[in-house]
Design a protein around this motif. Structure first.
Motif, PDB file in Angstrom:
ATOM      1  N   ASP A   1     -46.364  10.153 -33.371  1.00 44.58           N
ATOM      2  CA  ASP A   1     -46.034  10.418 -34.769  1.00 44.58           C
ATOM      3  C   ASP A   1     -45.857  11.900 -35.057  1.00 44.58           C
ATOM      4  OD1 ASP A   1     -46.141   7.724 -35.219  1.00 44.58           O
ATOM      5  OD2 ASP A   1     -48.132   7.729 -36.131  1.00 44.58           O
ATOM      6  N   SER A   2     -46.613  12.755 -34.399  1.00 46.05           N
ATOM      7  CA  SER A   2     -46.491  14.190 -34.658  1.00 46.05           C
ATOM      8  C   SER A   2     -45.112  14.697 -34.253  1.00 46.05           C
ATOM      9  CB  SER A   2     -47.585  14.966 -33.915  1.00 46.05           C
ATOM     10  OG  SER A   2     -47.484  14.768 -32.512  1.00 46.05           O
ATOM     11  N   CYS A   3     -44.528  14.130 -33.193  1.00 43.52           N
ATOM     12  CA  CYS A   3     -43.170  14.513 -32.792  1.00 43.52           C
ATOM     13  C   CYS A   3     -42.162  14.096 -33.858  1.00 43.52           C
ATOM     14  CB  CYS A   3     -42.816  13.873 -31.454  1.00 43.52           C
ATOM     15  SG  CYS A   3     -43.642  14.635 -30.032  1.00 43.52           S
TER      16      CYS A   3
ATOM     17  N   CYS B   1     -39.969  16.208 -27.878  1.00 41.85           N
ATOM     18  CA  CYS B   1     -40.604  16.881 -26.735  1.00 41.85           C
ATOM     19  C   CYS B   1     -39.962  16.542 -25.395  1.00 41.85           C
ATOM     20  CB  CYS B   1     -42.100  16.567 -26.692  1.00 41.85           C
ATOM     21  SG  CYS B   1     -42.481  14.846 -26.286  1.00 41.85           S
ATOM     22  N   GLY B   2     -39.101  15.529 -25.350  1.00 42.31           N
ATOM     23  CA  GLY B   2     -38.412  15.186 -24.116  1.00 42.31           C
ATOM     24  C   GLY B   2     -39.202  14.333 -23.150  1.00 42.31           C
ATOM     25  N   LYS B   3     -40.449  13.968 -23.499  1.00 41.08           N
ATOM     26  CA  LYS B   3     -41.252  13.141 -22.600  1.00 41.08           C
ATOM     27  C   LYS B   3     -40.746  11.698 -22.608  1.00 41.08           C
ATOM     28  CE  LYS B   3     -45.508  15.847 -23.135  1.00 41.08           C
ATOM     29  NZ  LYS B   3     -46.926  15.818 -23.595  1.00 41.08           N
ATOM     30  N   GLU B   4     -41.087  10.989 -21.565  1.00 43.28           N
ATOM     31  CA  GLU B   4     -40.692   9.579 -21.475  1.00 43.28           C
ATOM     32  C   GLU B   4     -41.372   8.786 -22.582  1.00 43.28           C
ATOM     33  OE1 GLU B   4     -40.795   5.881 -18.252  1.00 43.28           O
ATOM     34  OE2 GLU B   4     -41.271   7.943 -17.629  1.00 43.28           O
ATOM     35  N   LEU B   5     -40.632   7.885 -23.206  1.00 44.64           N
ATOM     36  CA  LEU B   5     -41.167   7.121 -24.324  1.00 44.64           C
ATOM     37  C   LEU B   5     -42.101   6.024 -23.838  1.00 44.64           C
ATOM     38  CD1 LEU B   5     -37.951   6.648 -26.501  1.00 44.64           C
ATOM     39  CD2 LEU B   5     -39.856   8.200 -26.954  1.00 44.64           C
ATOM     40  N   PRO B   6     -43.247   5.836 -24.518  1.00 39.28           N
ATOM     41  CA  PRO B   6     -44.140   4.732 -24.165  1.00 39.28           C
ATOM     42  C   PRO B   6     -43.535   3.398 -24.614  1.00 39.28           C
ATOM     43  CG  PRO B   6     -44.977   5.902 -26.086  1.00 39.28           C
ATOM     44  CD  PRO B   6     -43.790   6.686 -25.591  1.00 39.28           C
ATOM     45  N   PRO B   7     -44.024   2.288 -24.113  1.00 39.09           N
ATOM     46  CA  PRO B   7     -43.491   0.976 -24.512  1.00 39.09           C
ATOM     47  C   PRO B   7     -43.557   0.781 -26.032  1.00 39.09           C
ATOM     48  CG  PRO B   7     -44.935   0.760 -22.622  1.00 39.09           C
ATOM     49  CD  PRO B   7     -45.078   2.172 -23.095  1.00 39.09           C
ATOM     50  N   GLY B   8     -42.486   0.237 -26.593  1.00 39.58           N
ATOM     51  CA  GLY B   8     -42.446  -0.030 -28.030  1.00 39.58           C
ATOM     52  C   GLY B   8     -41.890   1.105 -28.859  1.00 39.58           C
ATOM     53  N   ARG B   9     -41.699   2.271 -28.267  1.00 42.05           N
ATOM     54  CA  ARG B   9     -41.158   3.423 -28.989  1.00 42.05           C
ATOM     55  C   ARG B   9     -39.691   3.628 -28.611  1.00 42.05           C
ATOM     56  NH1 ARG B   9     -44.356   6.904 -32.609  1.00 42.05           N
ATOM     57  NH2 ARG B   9     -46.515   6.297 -32.304  1.00 42.05           N
ATOM     58  N   ARG B  10     -38.853   3.985 -29.613  1.00 47.41           N
ATOM     59  CA  ARG B  10     -37.428   4.154 -29.344  1.00 47.41           C
ATOM     60  C   ARG B  10     -36.930   5.587 -29.533  1.00 47.41           C
ATOM     61  NH1 ARG B  10     -34.437  -0.353 -32.834  1.00 47.41           N
ATOM     62  NH2 ARG B  10     -35.754   0.618 -34.435  1.00 47.41           N
TER      63      ARG B  10
ATOM     64  N   ARG C   1     -30.242  13.777 -27.447  1.00 45.98           N
ATOM     65  CA  ARG C   1     -31.003  13.607 -26.201  1.00 45.98           C
ATOM     66  C   ARG C   1     -30.063  13.432 -25.008  1.00 45.98           C
ATOM     67  NH1 ARG C   1     -34.842   8.640 -27.812  1.00 45.98           N
ATOM     68  NH2 ARG C   1     -32.860   8.005 -28.765  1.00 45.98           N
ATOM     69  N   THR C   2     -30.491  13.906 -23.874  1.00 43.16           N
ATOM     70  CA  THR C   2     -29.716  13.699 -22.649  1.00 43.16           C
ATOM     71  C   THR C   2     -30.029  12.347 -22.023  1.00 43.16           C
ATOM     72  OG1 THR C   2     -31.433  14.851 -21.378  1.00 43.16           O
ATOM     73  CG2 THR C   2     -29.556  16.164 -22.168  1.00 43.16           C
ATOM     74  N   ALA C   3     -31.177  11.758 -22.393  1.00 47.92           N
ATOM     75  CA  ALA C   3     -31.564  10.442 -21.883  1.00 47.92           C
ATOM     76  C   ALA C   3     -32.167   9.636 -23.023  1.00 47.92           C
ATOM     77  CB  ALA C   3     -32.551  10.570 -20.728  1.00 47.92           C
ATOM     78  N   ALA C   4     -31.723   8.394 -23.179  1.00 46.81           N
ATOM     79  CA  ALA C   4     -32.150   7.574 -24.312  1.00 46.81           C
ATOM     80  C   ALA C   4     -33.634   7.212 -24.264  1.00 46.81           C
ATOM     81  CB  ALA C   4     -31.303   6.303 -24.370  1.00 46.81           C
ATOM     82  N   ALA C   5     -34.242   7.207 -23.106  1.00 42.55           N
ATOM     83  CA  ALA C   5     -35.638   6.782 -22.970  1.00 42.55           C
ATOM     84  C   ALA C   5     -36.612   7.941 -23.112  1.00 42.55           C
ATOM     85  CB  ALA C   5     -35.840   6.086 -21.633  1.00 42.55           C
ATOM     86  N   THR C   6     -36.161   9.059 -23.688  1.00 39.24           N
ATOM     87  CA  THR C   6     -37.037  10.210 -23.860  1.00 39.24           C
ATOM     88  C   THR C   6     -37.235  10.520 -25.342  1.00 39.24           C
ATOM     89  OG1 THR C   6     -35.149  11.716 -23.694  1.00 39.24           O
ATOM     90  CG2 THR C   6     -36.347  11.219 -21.663  1.00 39.24           C
ATOM     91  N   CYS C   7     -38.269  11.272 -25.631  1.00 36.85           N
ATOM     92  CA  CYS C   7     -38.600  11.643 -27.006  1.00 36.85           C
ATOM     93  C   CYS C   7     -37.593  12.679 -27.515  1.00 36.85           C
ATOM     94  CB  CYS C   7     -40.016  12.220 -27.045  1.00 36.85           C
ATOM     95  SG  CYS C   7     -40.535  12.810 -28.675  1.00 36.85           S
TER      96      CYS C   7
END
Length: 258
Positions: free
Chosen positions: A143-145, A129-138, A120-126
């Motif tokens: 789950d599908s991702c 899919c590259g989307k911003e991670l919701p709270p609690g996800r690292r 990943r280019t940014a730690a706070a992304t999936c």
């Protein structure tokens, strides 16, 4: 003395939670064993108080008995040399096949410990899919991702374990040209798996007794690999320089089995 090998539903190793194998003596009054072939633990079934033992805690006669028994076991494969991927066939010729991770550890005495890299280019992304991670996800936004990522990097990965870990070590870049060799999914995310243009090259060729040790391996693009075998002077010079550097390093002796 004879044993019955069996398993029991729900019986798992207390240490690693893998399935246990039981060796039950036909004489039920004698000692029987529960063995975990994953973490190599042995439990002696002695009444209501199981006694956990390992090979290092066995008595000298017990160790001698185990050692003499292990020496009678046939090797699963006969290799042309230590660390070589050349395995002997029934007609006494040899076939090429990558070492397994277990065989790598047994033959070299070390673990090939290069895990799947985070591209990943940014730690706070999936990761998928590259989307911003919701709270609690690292790692994944849903789950599908996670399932899609696991399918691409493990379940349906066509690359054997040793070359895959070499590519992980090299970040899925060509060691000569720097070309990106990671697969890009439909979200244009770099996924740590072969994009179809990757090759793992032996610096000392297998035909010249080169081993599968990680120091002897490098990730190349398919075009750079073909250029080397065509005698391209630029690619050859870079690989020869790298070969000299690694031969002079601490693992240089493991790059060739002679």
């Amino acid at each position: 003395m004879s044993f019955i090998q069996t398993s029991y539903p729900g019986a798992v190793c207390p240490a690693c939670r893998r399935k246990l194998t039981f060796l039950l003596q036909e004489d039920s009054t004698s000692e029987s064993l529960a063995i975990c072939f994953h973490c190599k633990s042995v439990t002696a079934l002695t009444g209501d108080s199981p006694k956990k033992t390992t090979a290092s805690t066995l008595t000298a006669p017990q160790q001698a008995l185990l050692r003499s028994f292990v020496e009678t076991l046939p090797e699963p494969d006969t290799y042309k040399g230590r660390g070589s991927q050349l395995r002997q066939k029934e007609d006494e010729s040899f076939r090429r096949r990558w070492l397994s991770l277990a065989e790598y550890e047994r033959q070299f005495g070390e673990t090939l410990a290069f895990g799947t890299p985070d591209l990943r280019t940014a730690a706070a992304t999936c990761k998928w899919c590259g989307k911003e991670l919701p709270p609690g996800r690292r790692s994944f936004c849903k789950d599908s991702c996670s399932r899609n990522y696991t399918k691409a990097t493990f379940t349906k990965r066509s690359t054997p374990a040793v070359p895959y870990r070499i590519a992980c070590r090299d970040g899925f870049y060509c060691g000569v040209t720097g070309i990106d060799l990671a697969w890009h999914n439909r979200f244009d995310q770099r996924i740590p798996t072969n994009n179809g243009e990757m090759a793992i090259h032996h610096l000392i060729p297998v035909s010249k007794q080169g081993t599968d040790h990680e120091a002897n391996l490098i990730t190349l693009s398919r075009s750079a690999h073909l250029a080397y075998h065509r005698g391209d002077s630029v690619v050859t010079a870079k690989l020869e320089q790298l070969l000299a550097e690694r031969l002079a390093g601490p693992s240089g002796a493991k790059m060739c089995w002679l």
